[in-house]
Scaffold this motif. Structure first.
Motif, short mmCIF file in Angstrom:
data_model
loop_
_atom_site.label_atom_id
_atom_site.label_comp_id
_atom_site.label_asym_id
_atom_site.label_seq_id
_atom_site.Cartn_x
_atom_site.Cartn_y
_atom_site.Cartn_z
N ILE A 144 16.18 6.28 -9.83
CA ILE A 144 15.30 7.50 -9.14
C ILE A 144 14.82 6.40 -8.20
CG2 ILE A 144 13.75 8.99 -8.72
CD1 ILE A 144 13.75 9.94 -11.50
N LEU A 145 15.01 7.01 -6.56
CA LEU A 145 14.59 5.90 -5.72
C LEU A 145 13.84 6.40 -4.85
CD1 LEU A 145 18.22 4.73 -4.36
CD2 LEU A 145 16.65 3.50 -5.69
N HIS A 146 12.99 6.25 -3.88
CA HIS A 146 11.36 5.79 -3.57
C HIS A 146 11.44 5.82 -2.27
CE1 HIS A 146 9.95 7.26 -7.48
NE2 HIS A 146 10.07 6.04 -8.17
N HIS A 147 11.36 7.10 -1.35
CA HIS A 147 11.66 6.50 -0.26
C HIS A 147 9.65 6.76 0.64
CE1 HIS A 147 16.29 6.97 -0.13
NE2 HIS A 147 15.58 8.10 -0.86
N PHE A 148 9.79 5.57 1.32
CA PHE A 148 7.77 5.83 1.84
C PHE A 148 8.76 5.27 3.82
CE2 PHE A 148 7.77 5.08 -2.69
CZ PHE A 148 6.31 5.94 -2.53
N SER A 149 7.75 5.46 4.07
CA SER A 149 7.32 5.64 5.70
C SER A 149 6.79 3.62 5.79
CB SER A 149 6.87 6.62 6.72
OG SER A 149 5.41 6.17 5.83
N GLY A 150 6.52 3.56 6.61
CA GLY A 150 5.60 2.18 6.89
C GLY A 150 4.77 1.40 6.60
N ASP A 151 3.84 3.31 6.76
CA ASP A 151 2.89 3.40 6.60
C ASP A 151 2.78 3.77 5.03
OD1 ASP A 151 3.09 6.00 6.88
OD2 ASP A 151 1.51 6.05 8.33
N SER A 176 0.99 -0.56 0.13
CA SER A 176 0.44 0.13 0.30
C SER A 176 0.64 1.06 0.04
CB SER A 176 -1.16 0.13 1.12
OG SER A 176 -0.51 0.62 2.42
N TYR A 177 0.16 2.28 -0.44
CA TYR A 177 1.15 3.44 -0.44
C TYR A 177 -0.12 4.69 -0.19
CZ TYR A 177 4.18 1.39 -3.64
OH TYR A 177 5.11 0.36 -3.59
N MET A 178 0.14 5.92 0.25
CA MET A 178 -0.41 7.02 0.23
C MET A 178 -1.87 6.38 0.75
SD MET A 178 1.84 8.96 -2.48
CE MET A 178 1.73 7.56 -3.27
N LEU A 179 -2.63 5.58 1.46
CA LEU A 179 -3.42 5.82 2.13
C LEU A 179 -4.77 7.42 2.08
CD1 LEU A 179 -3.49 2.31 4.40
CD2 LEU A 179 -3.68 2.87 1.26
N ASP A 180 -4.01 7.96 2.47
CA ASP A 180 -5.13 9.42 2.05
C ASP A 180 -5.23 9.55 0.92
OD1 ASP A 180 -2.44 10.27 1.82
OD2 ASP A 180 -2.55 11.82 3.30
N LEU A 191 13.90 -0.56 -1.71
CA LEU A 191 13.67 0.64 -1.63
C LEU A 191 12.74 0.18 -3.33
CD1 LEU A 191 16.14 3.56 -1.27
CD2 LEU A 191 14.17 2.83 0.25
N ASP A 192 12.08 0.68 -3.84
CA ASP A 192 11.20 1.08 -4.76
C ASP A 192 12.52 2.52 -6.21
OD1 ASP A 192 8.52 0.42 -3.70
OD2 ASP A 192 7.46 1.43 -4.74
#
Length: 152
Positions: free
Chosen positions: A105-112, A4-8, A94-95
């Motif tokens: 290009i690397l993408h940085h996401f938090s655990g949520d 999941s990504y950016m549930l908001d 990392l994606d």
């Protein structure tokens, strides 16, 4: 790479409320990213997207699956790799997008699944690009083309 990504994300929230893109109403779902894809693939450049997913899939993955026809219509090749079929693969944590033999290009996401720190990090590193490409190609061979994949 994530379930999941950016549930908001407002588009995800609309999907949860029942909104679906109408494949016959292209104007309602075409967006600027798809222009980039169409222009790039028209020049003969392959654009491929690999989605590594856990099954049963998270609602966010169902949302992505439902909208993937737009990527395909623009010219992207999309494949799905259930994690259960990824045994023995070494995948990056990392994606990332690999653009050429040295640009990643690397993408940085938090655990949520929220963007963190530098959302996108551009790296000009031939060794990193080689390693990402090697991992990607191996996973791509195992993955299921979008037209054949049915989320569990």
């Amino acid at each position: 790479m994530r379930d999941s990504y950016m549930l908001d994300d407002p588009e995800f929230i609309r999907w949860q409320a029942g909104h679906r893109y109408d494949a016959d109403d292209r104007a309602s779902w075409w967006r600027s990213w798809l222009d980039v894809v169409a222009e790039t693939t028209a020049r003969g450049v392959a654009m491929r997207r690999l989605r590594v997913v856990s099954e049963p899939v998270h609602d966010y993955i169902r949302y992505e699956f439902d909208g993937t026809f737009t990527n395909v219509a623009a010219g992207e090749e999309v494949r799905w790799l259930p994690r259960s079929q990824a045994r023995g693969l070494l995948l990056p944590v990392l994606d990332g997008w690999v653009f050429d033999s040295e640009t990643v290009i690397l993408h940085h996401f938090s655990g949520d699944g929220q963007w963190t720190g530098p959302r996108m990090e551009v790296r000009h590193d031939p060794e990193l690009a080689r390693r990402y490409t090697e991992a990607y190609e191996t996973a791509w061979e195992r993955a299921i083309p979008h037209a054949e994949y049915q989320p569990a």
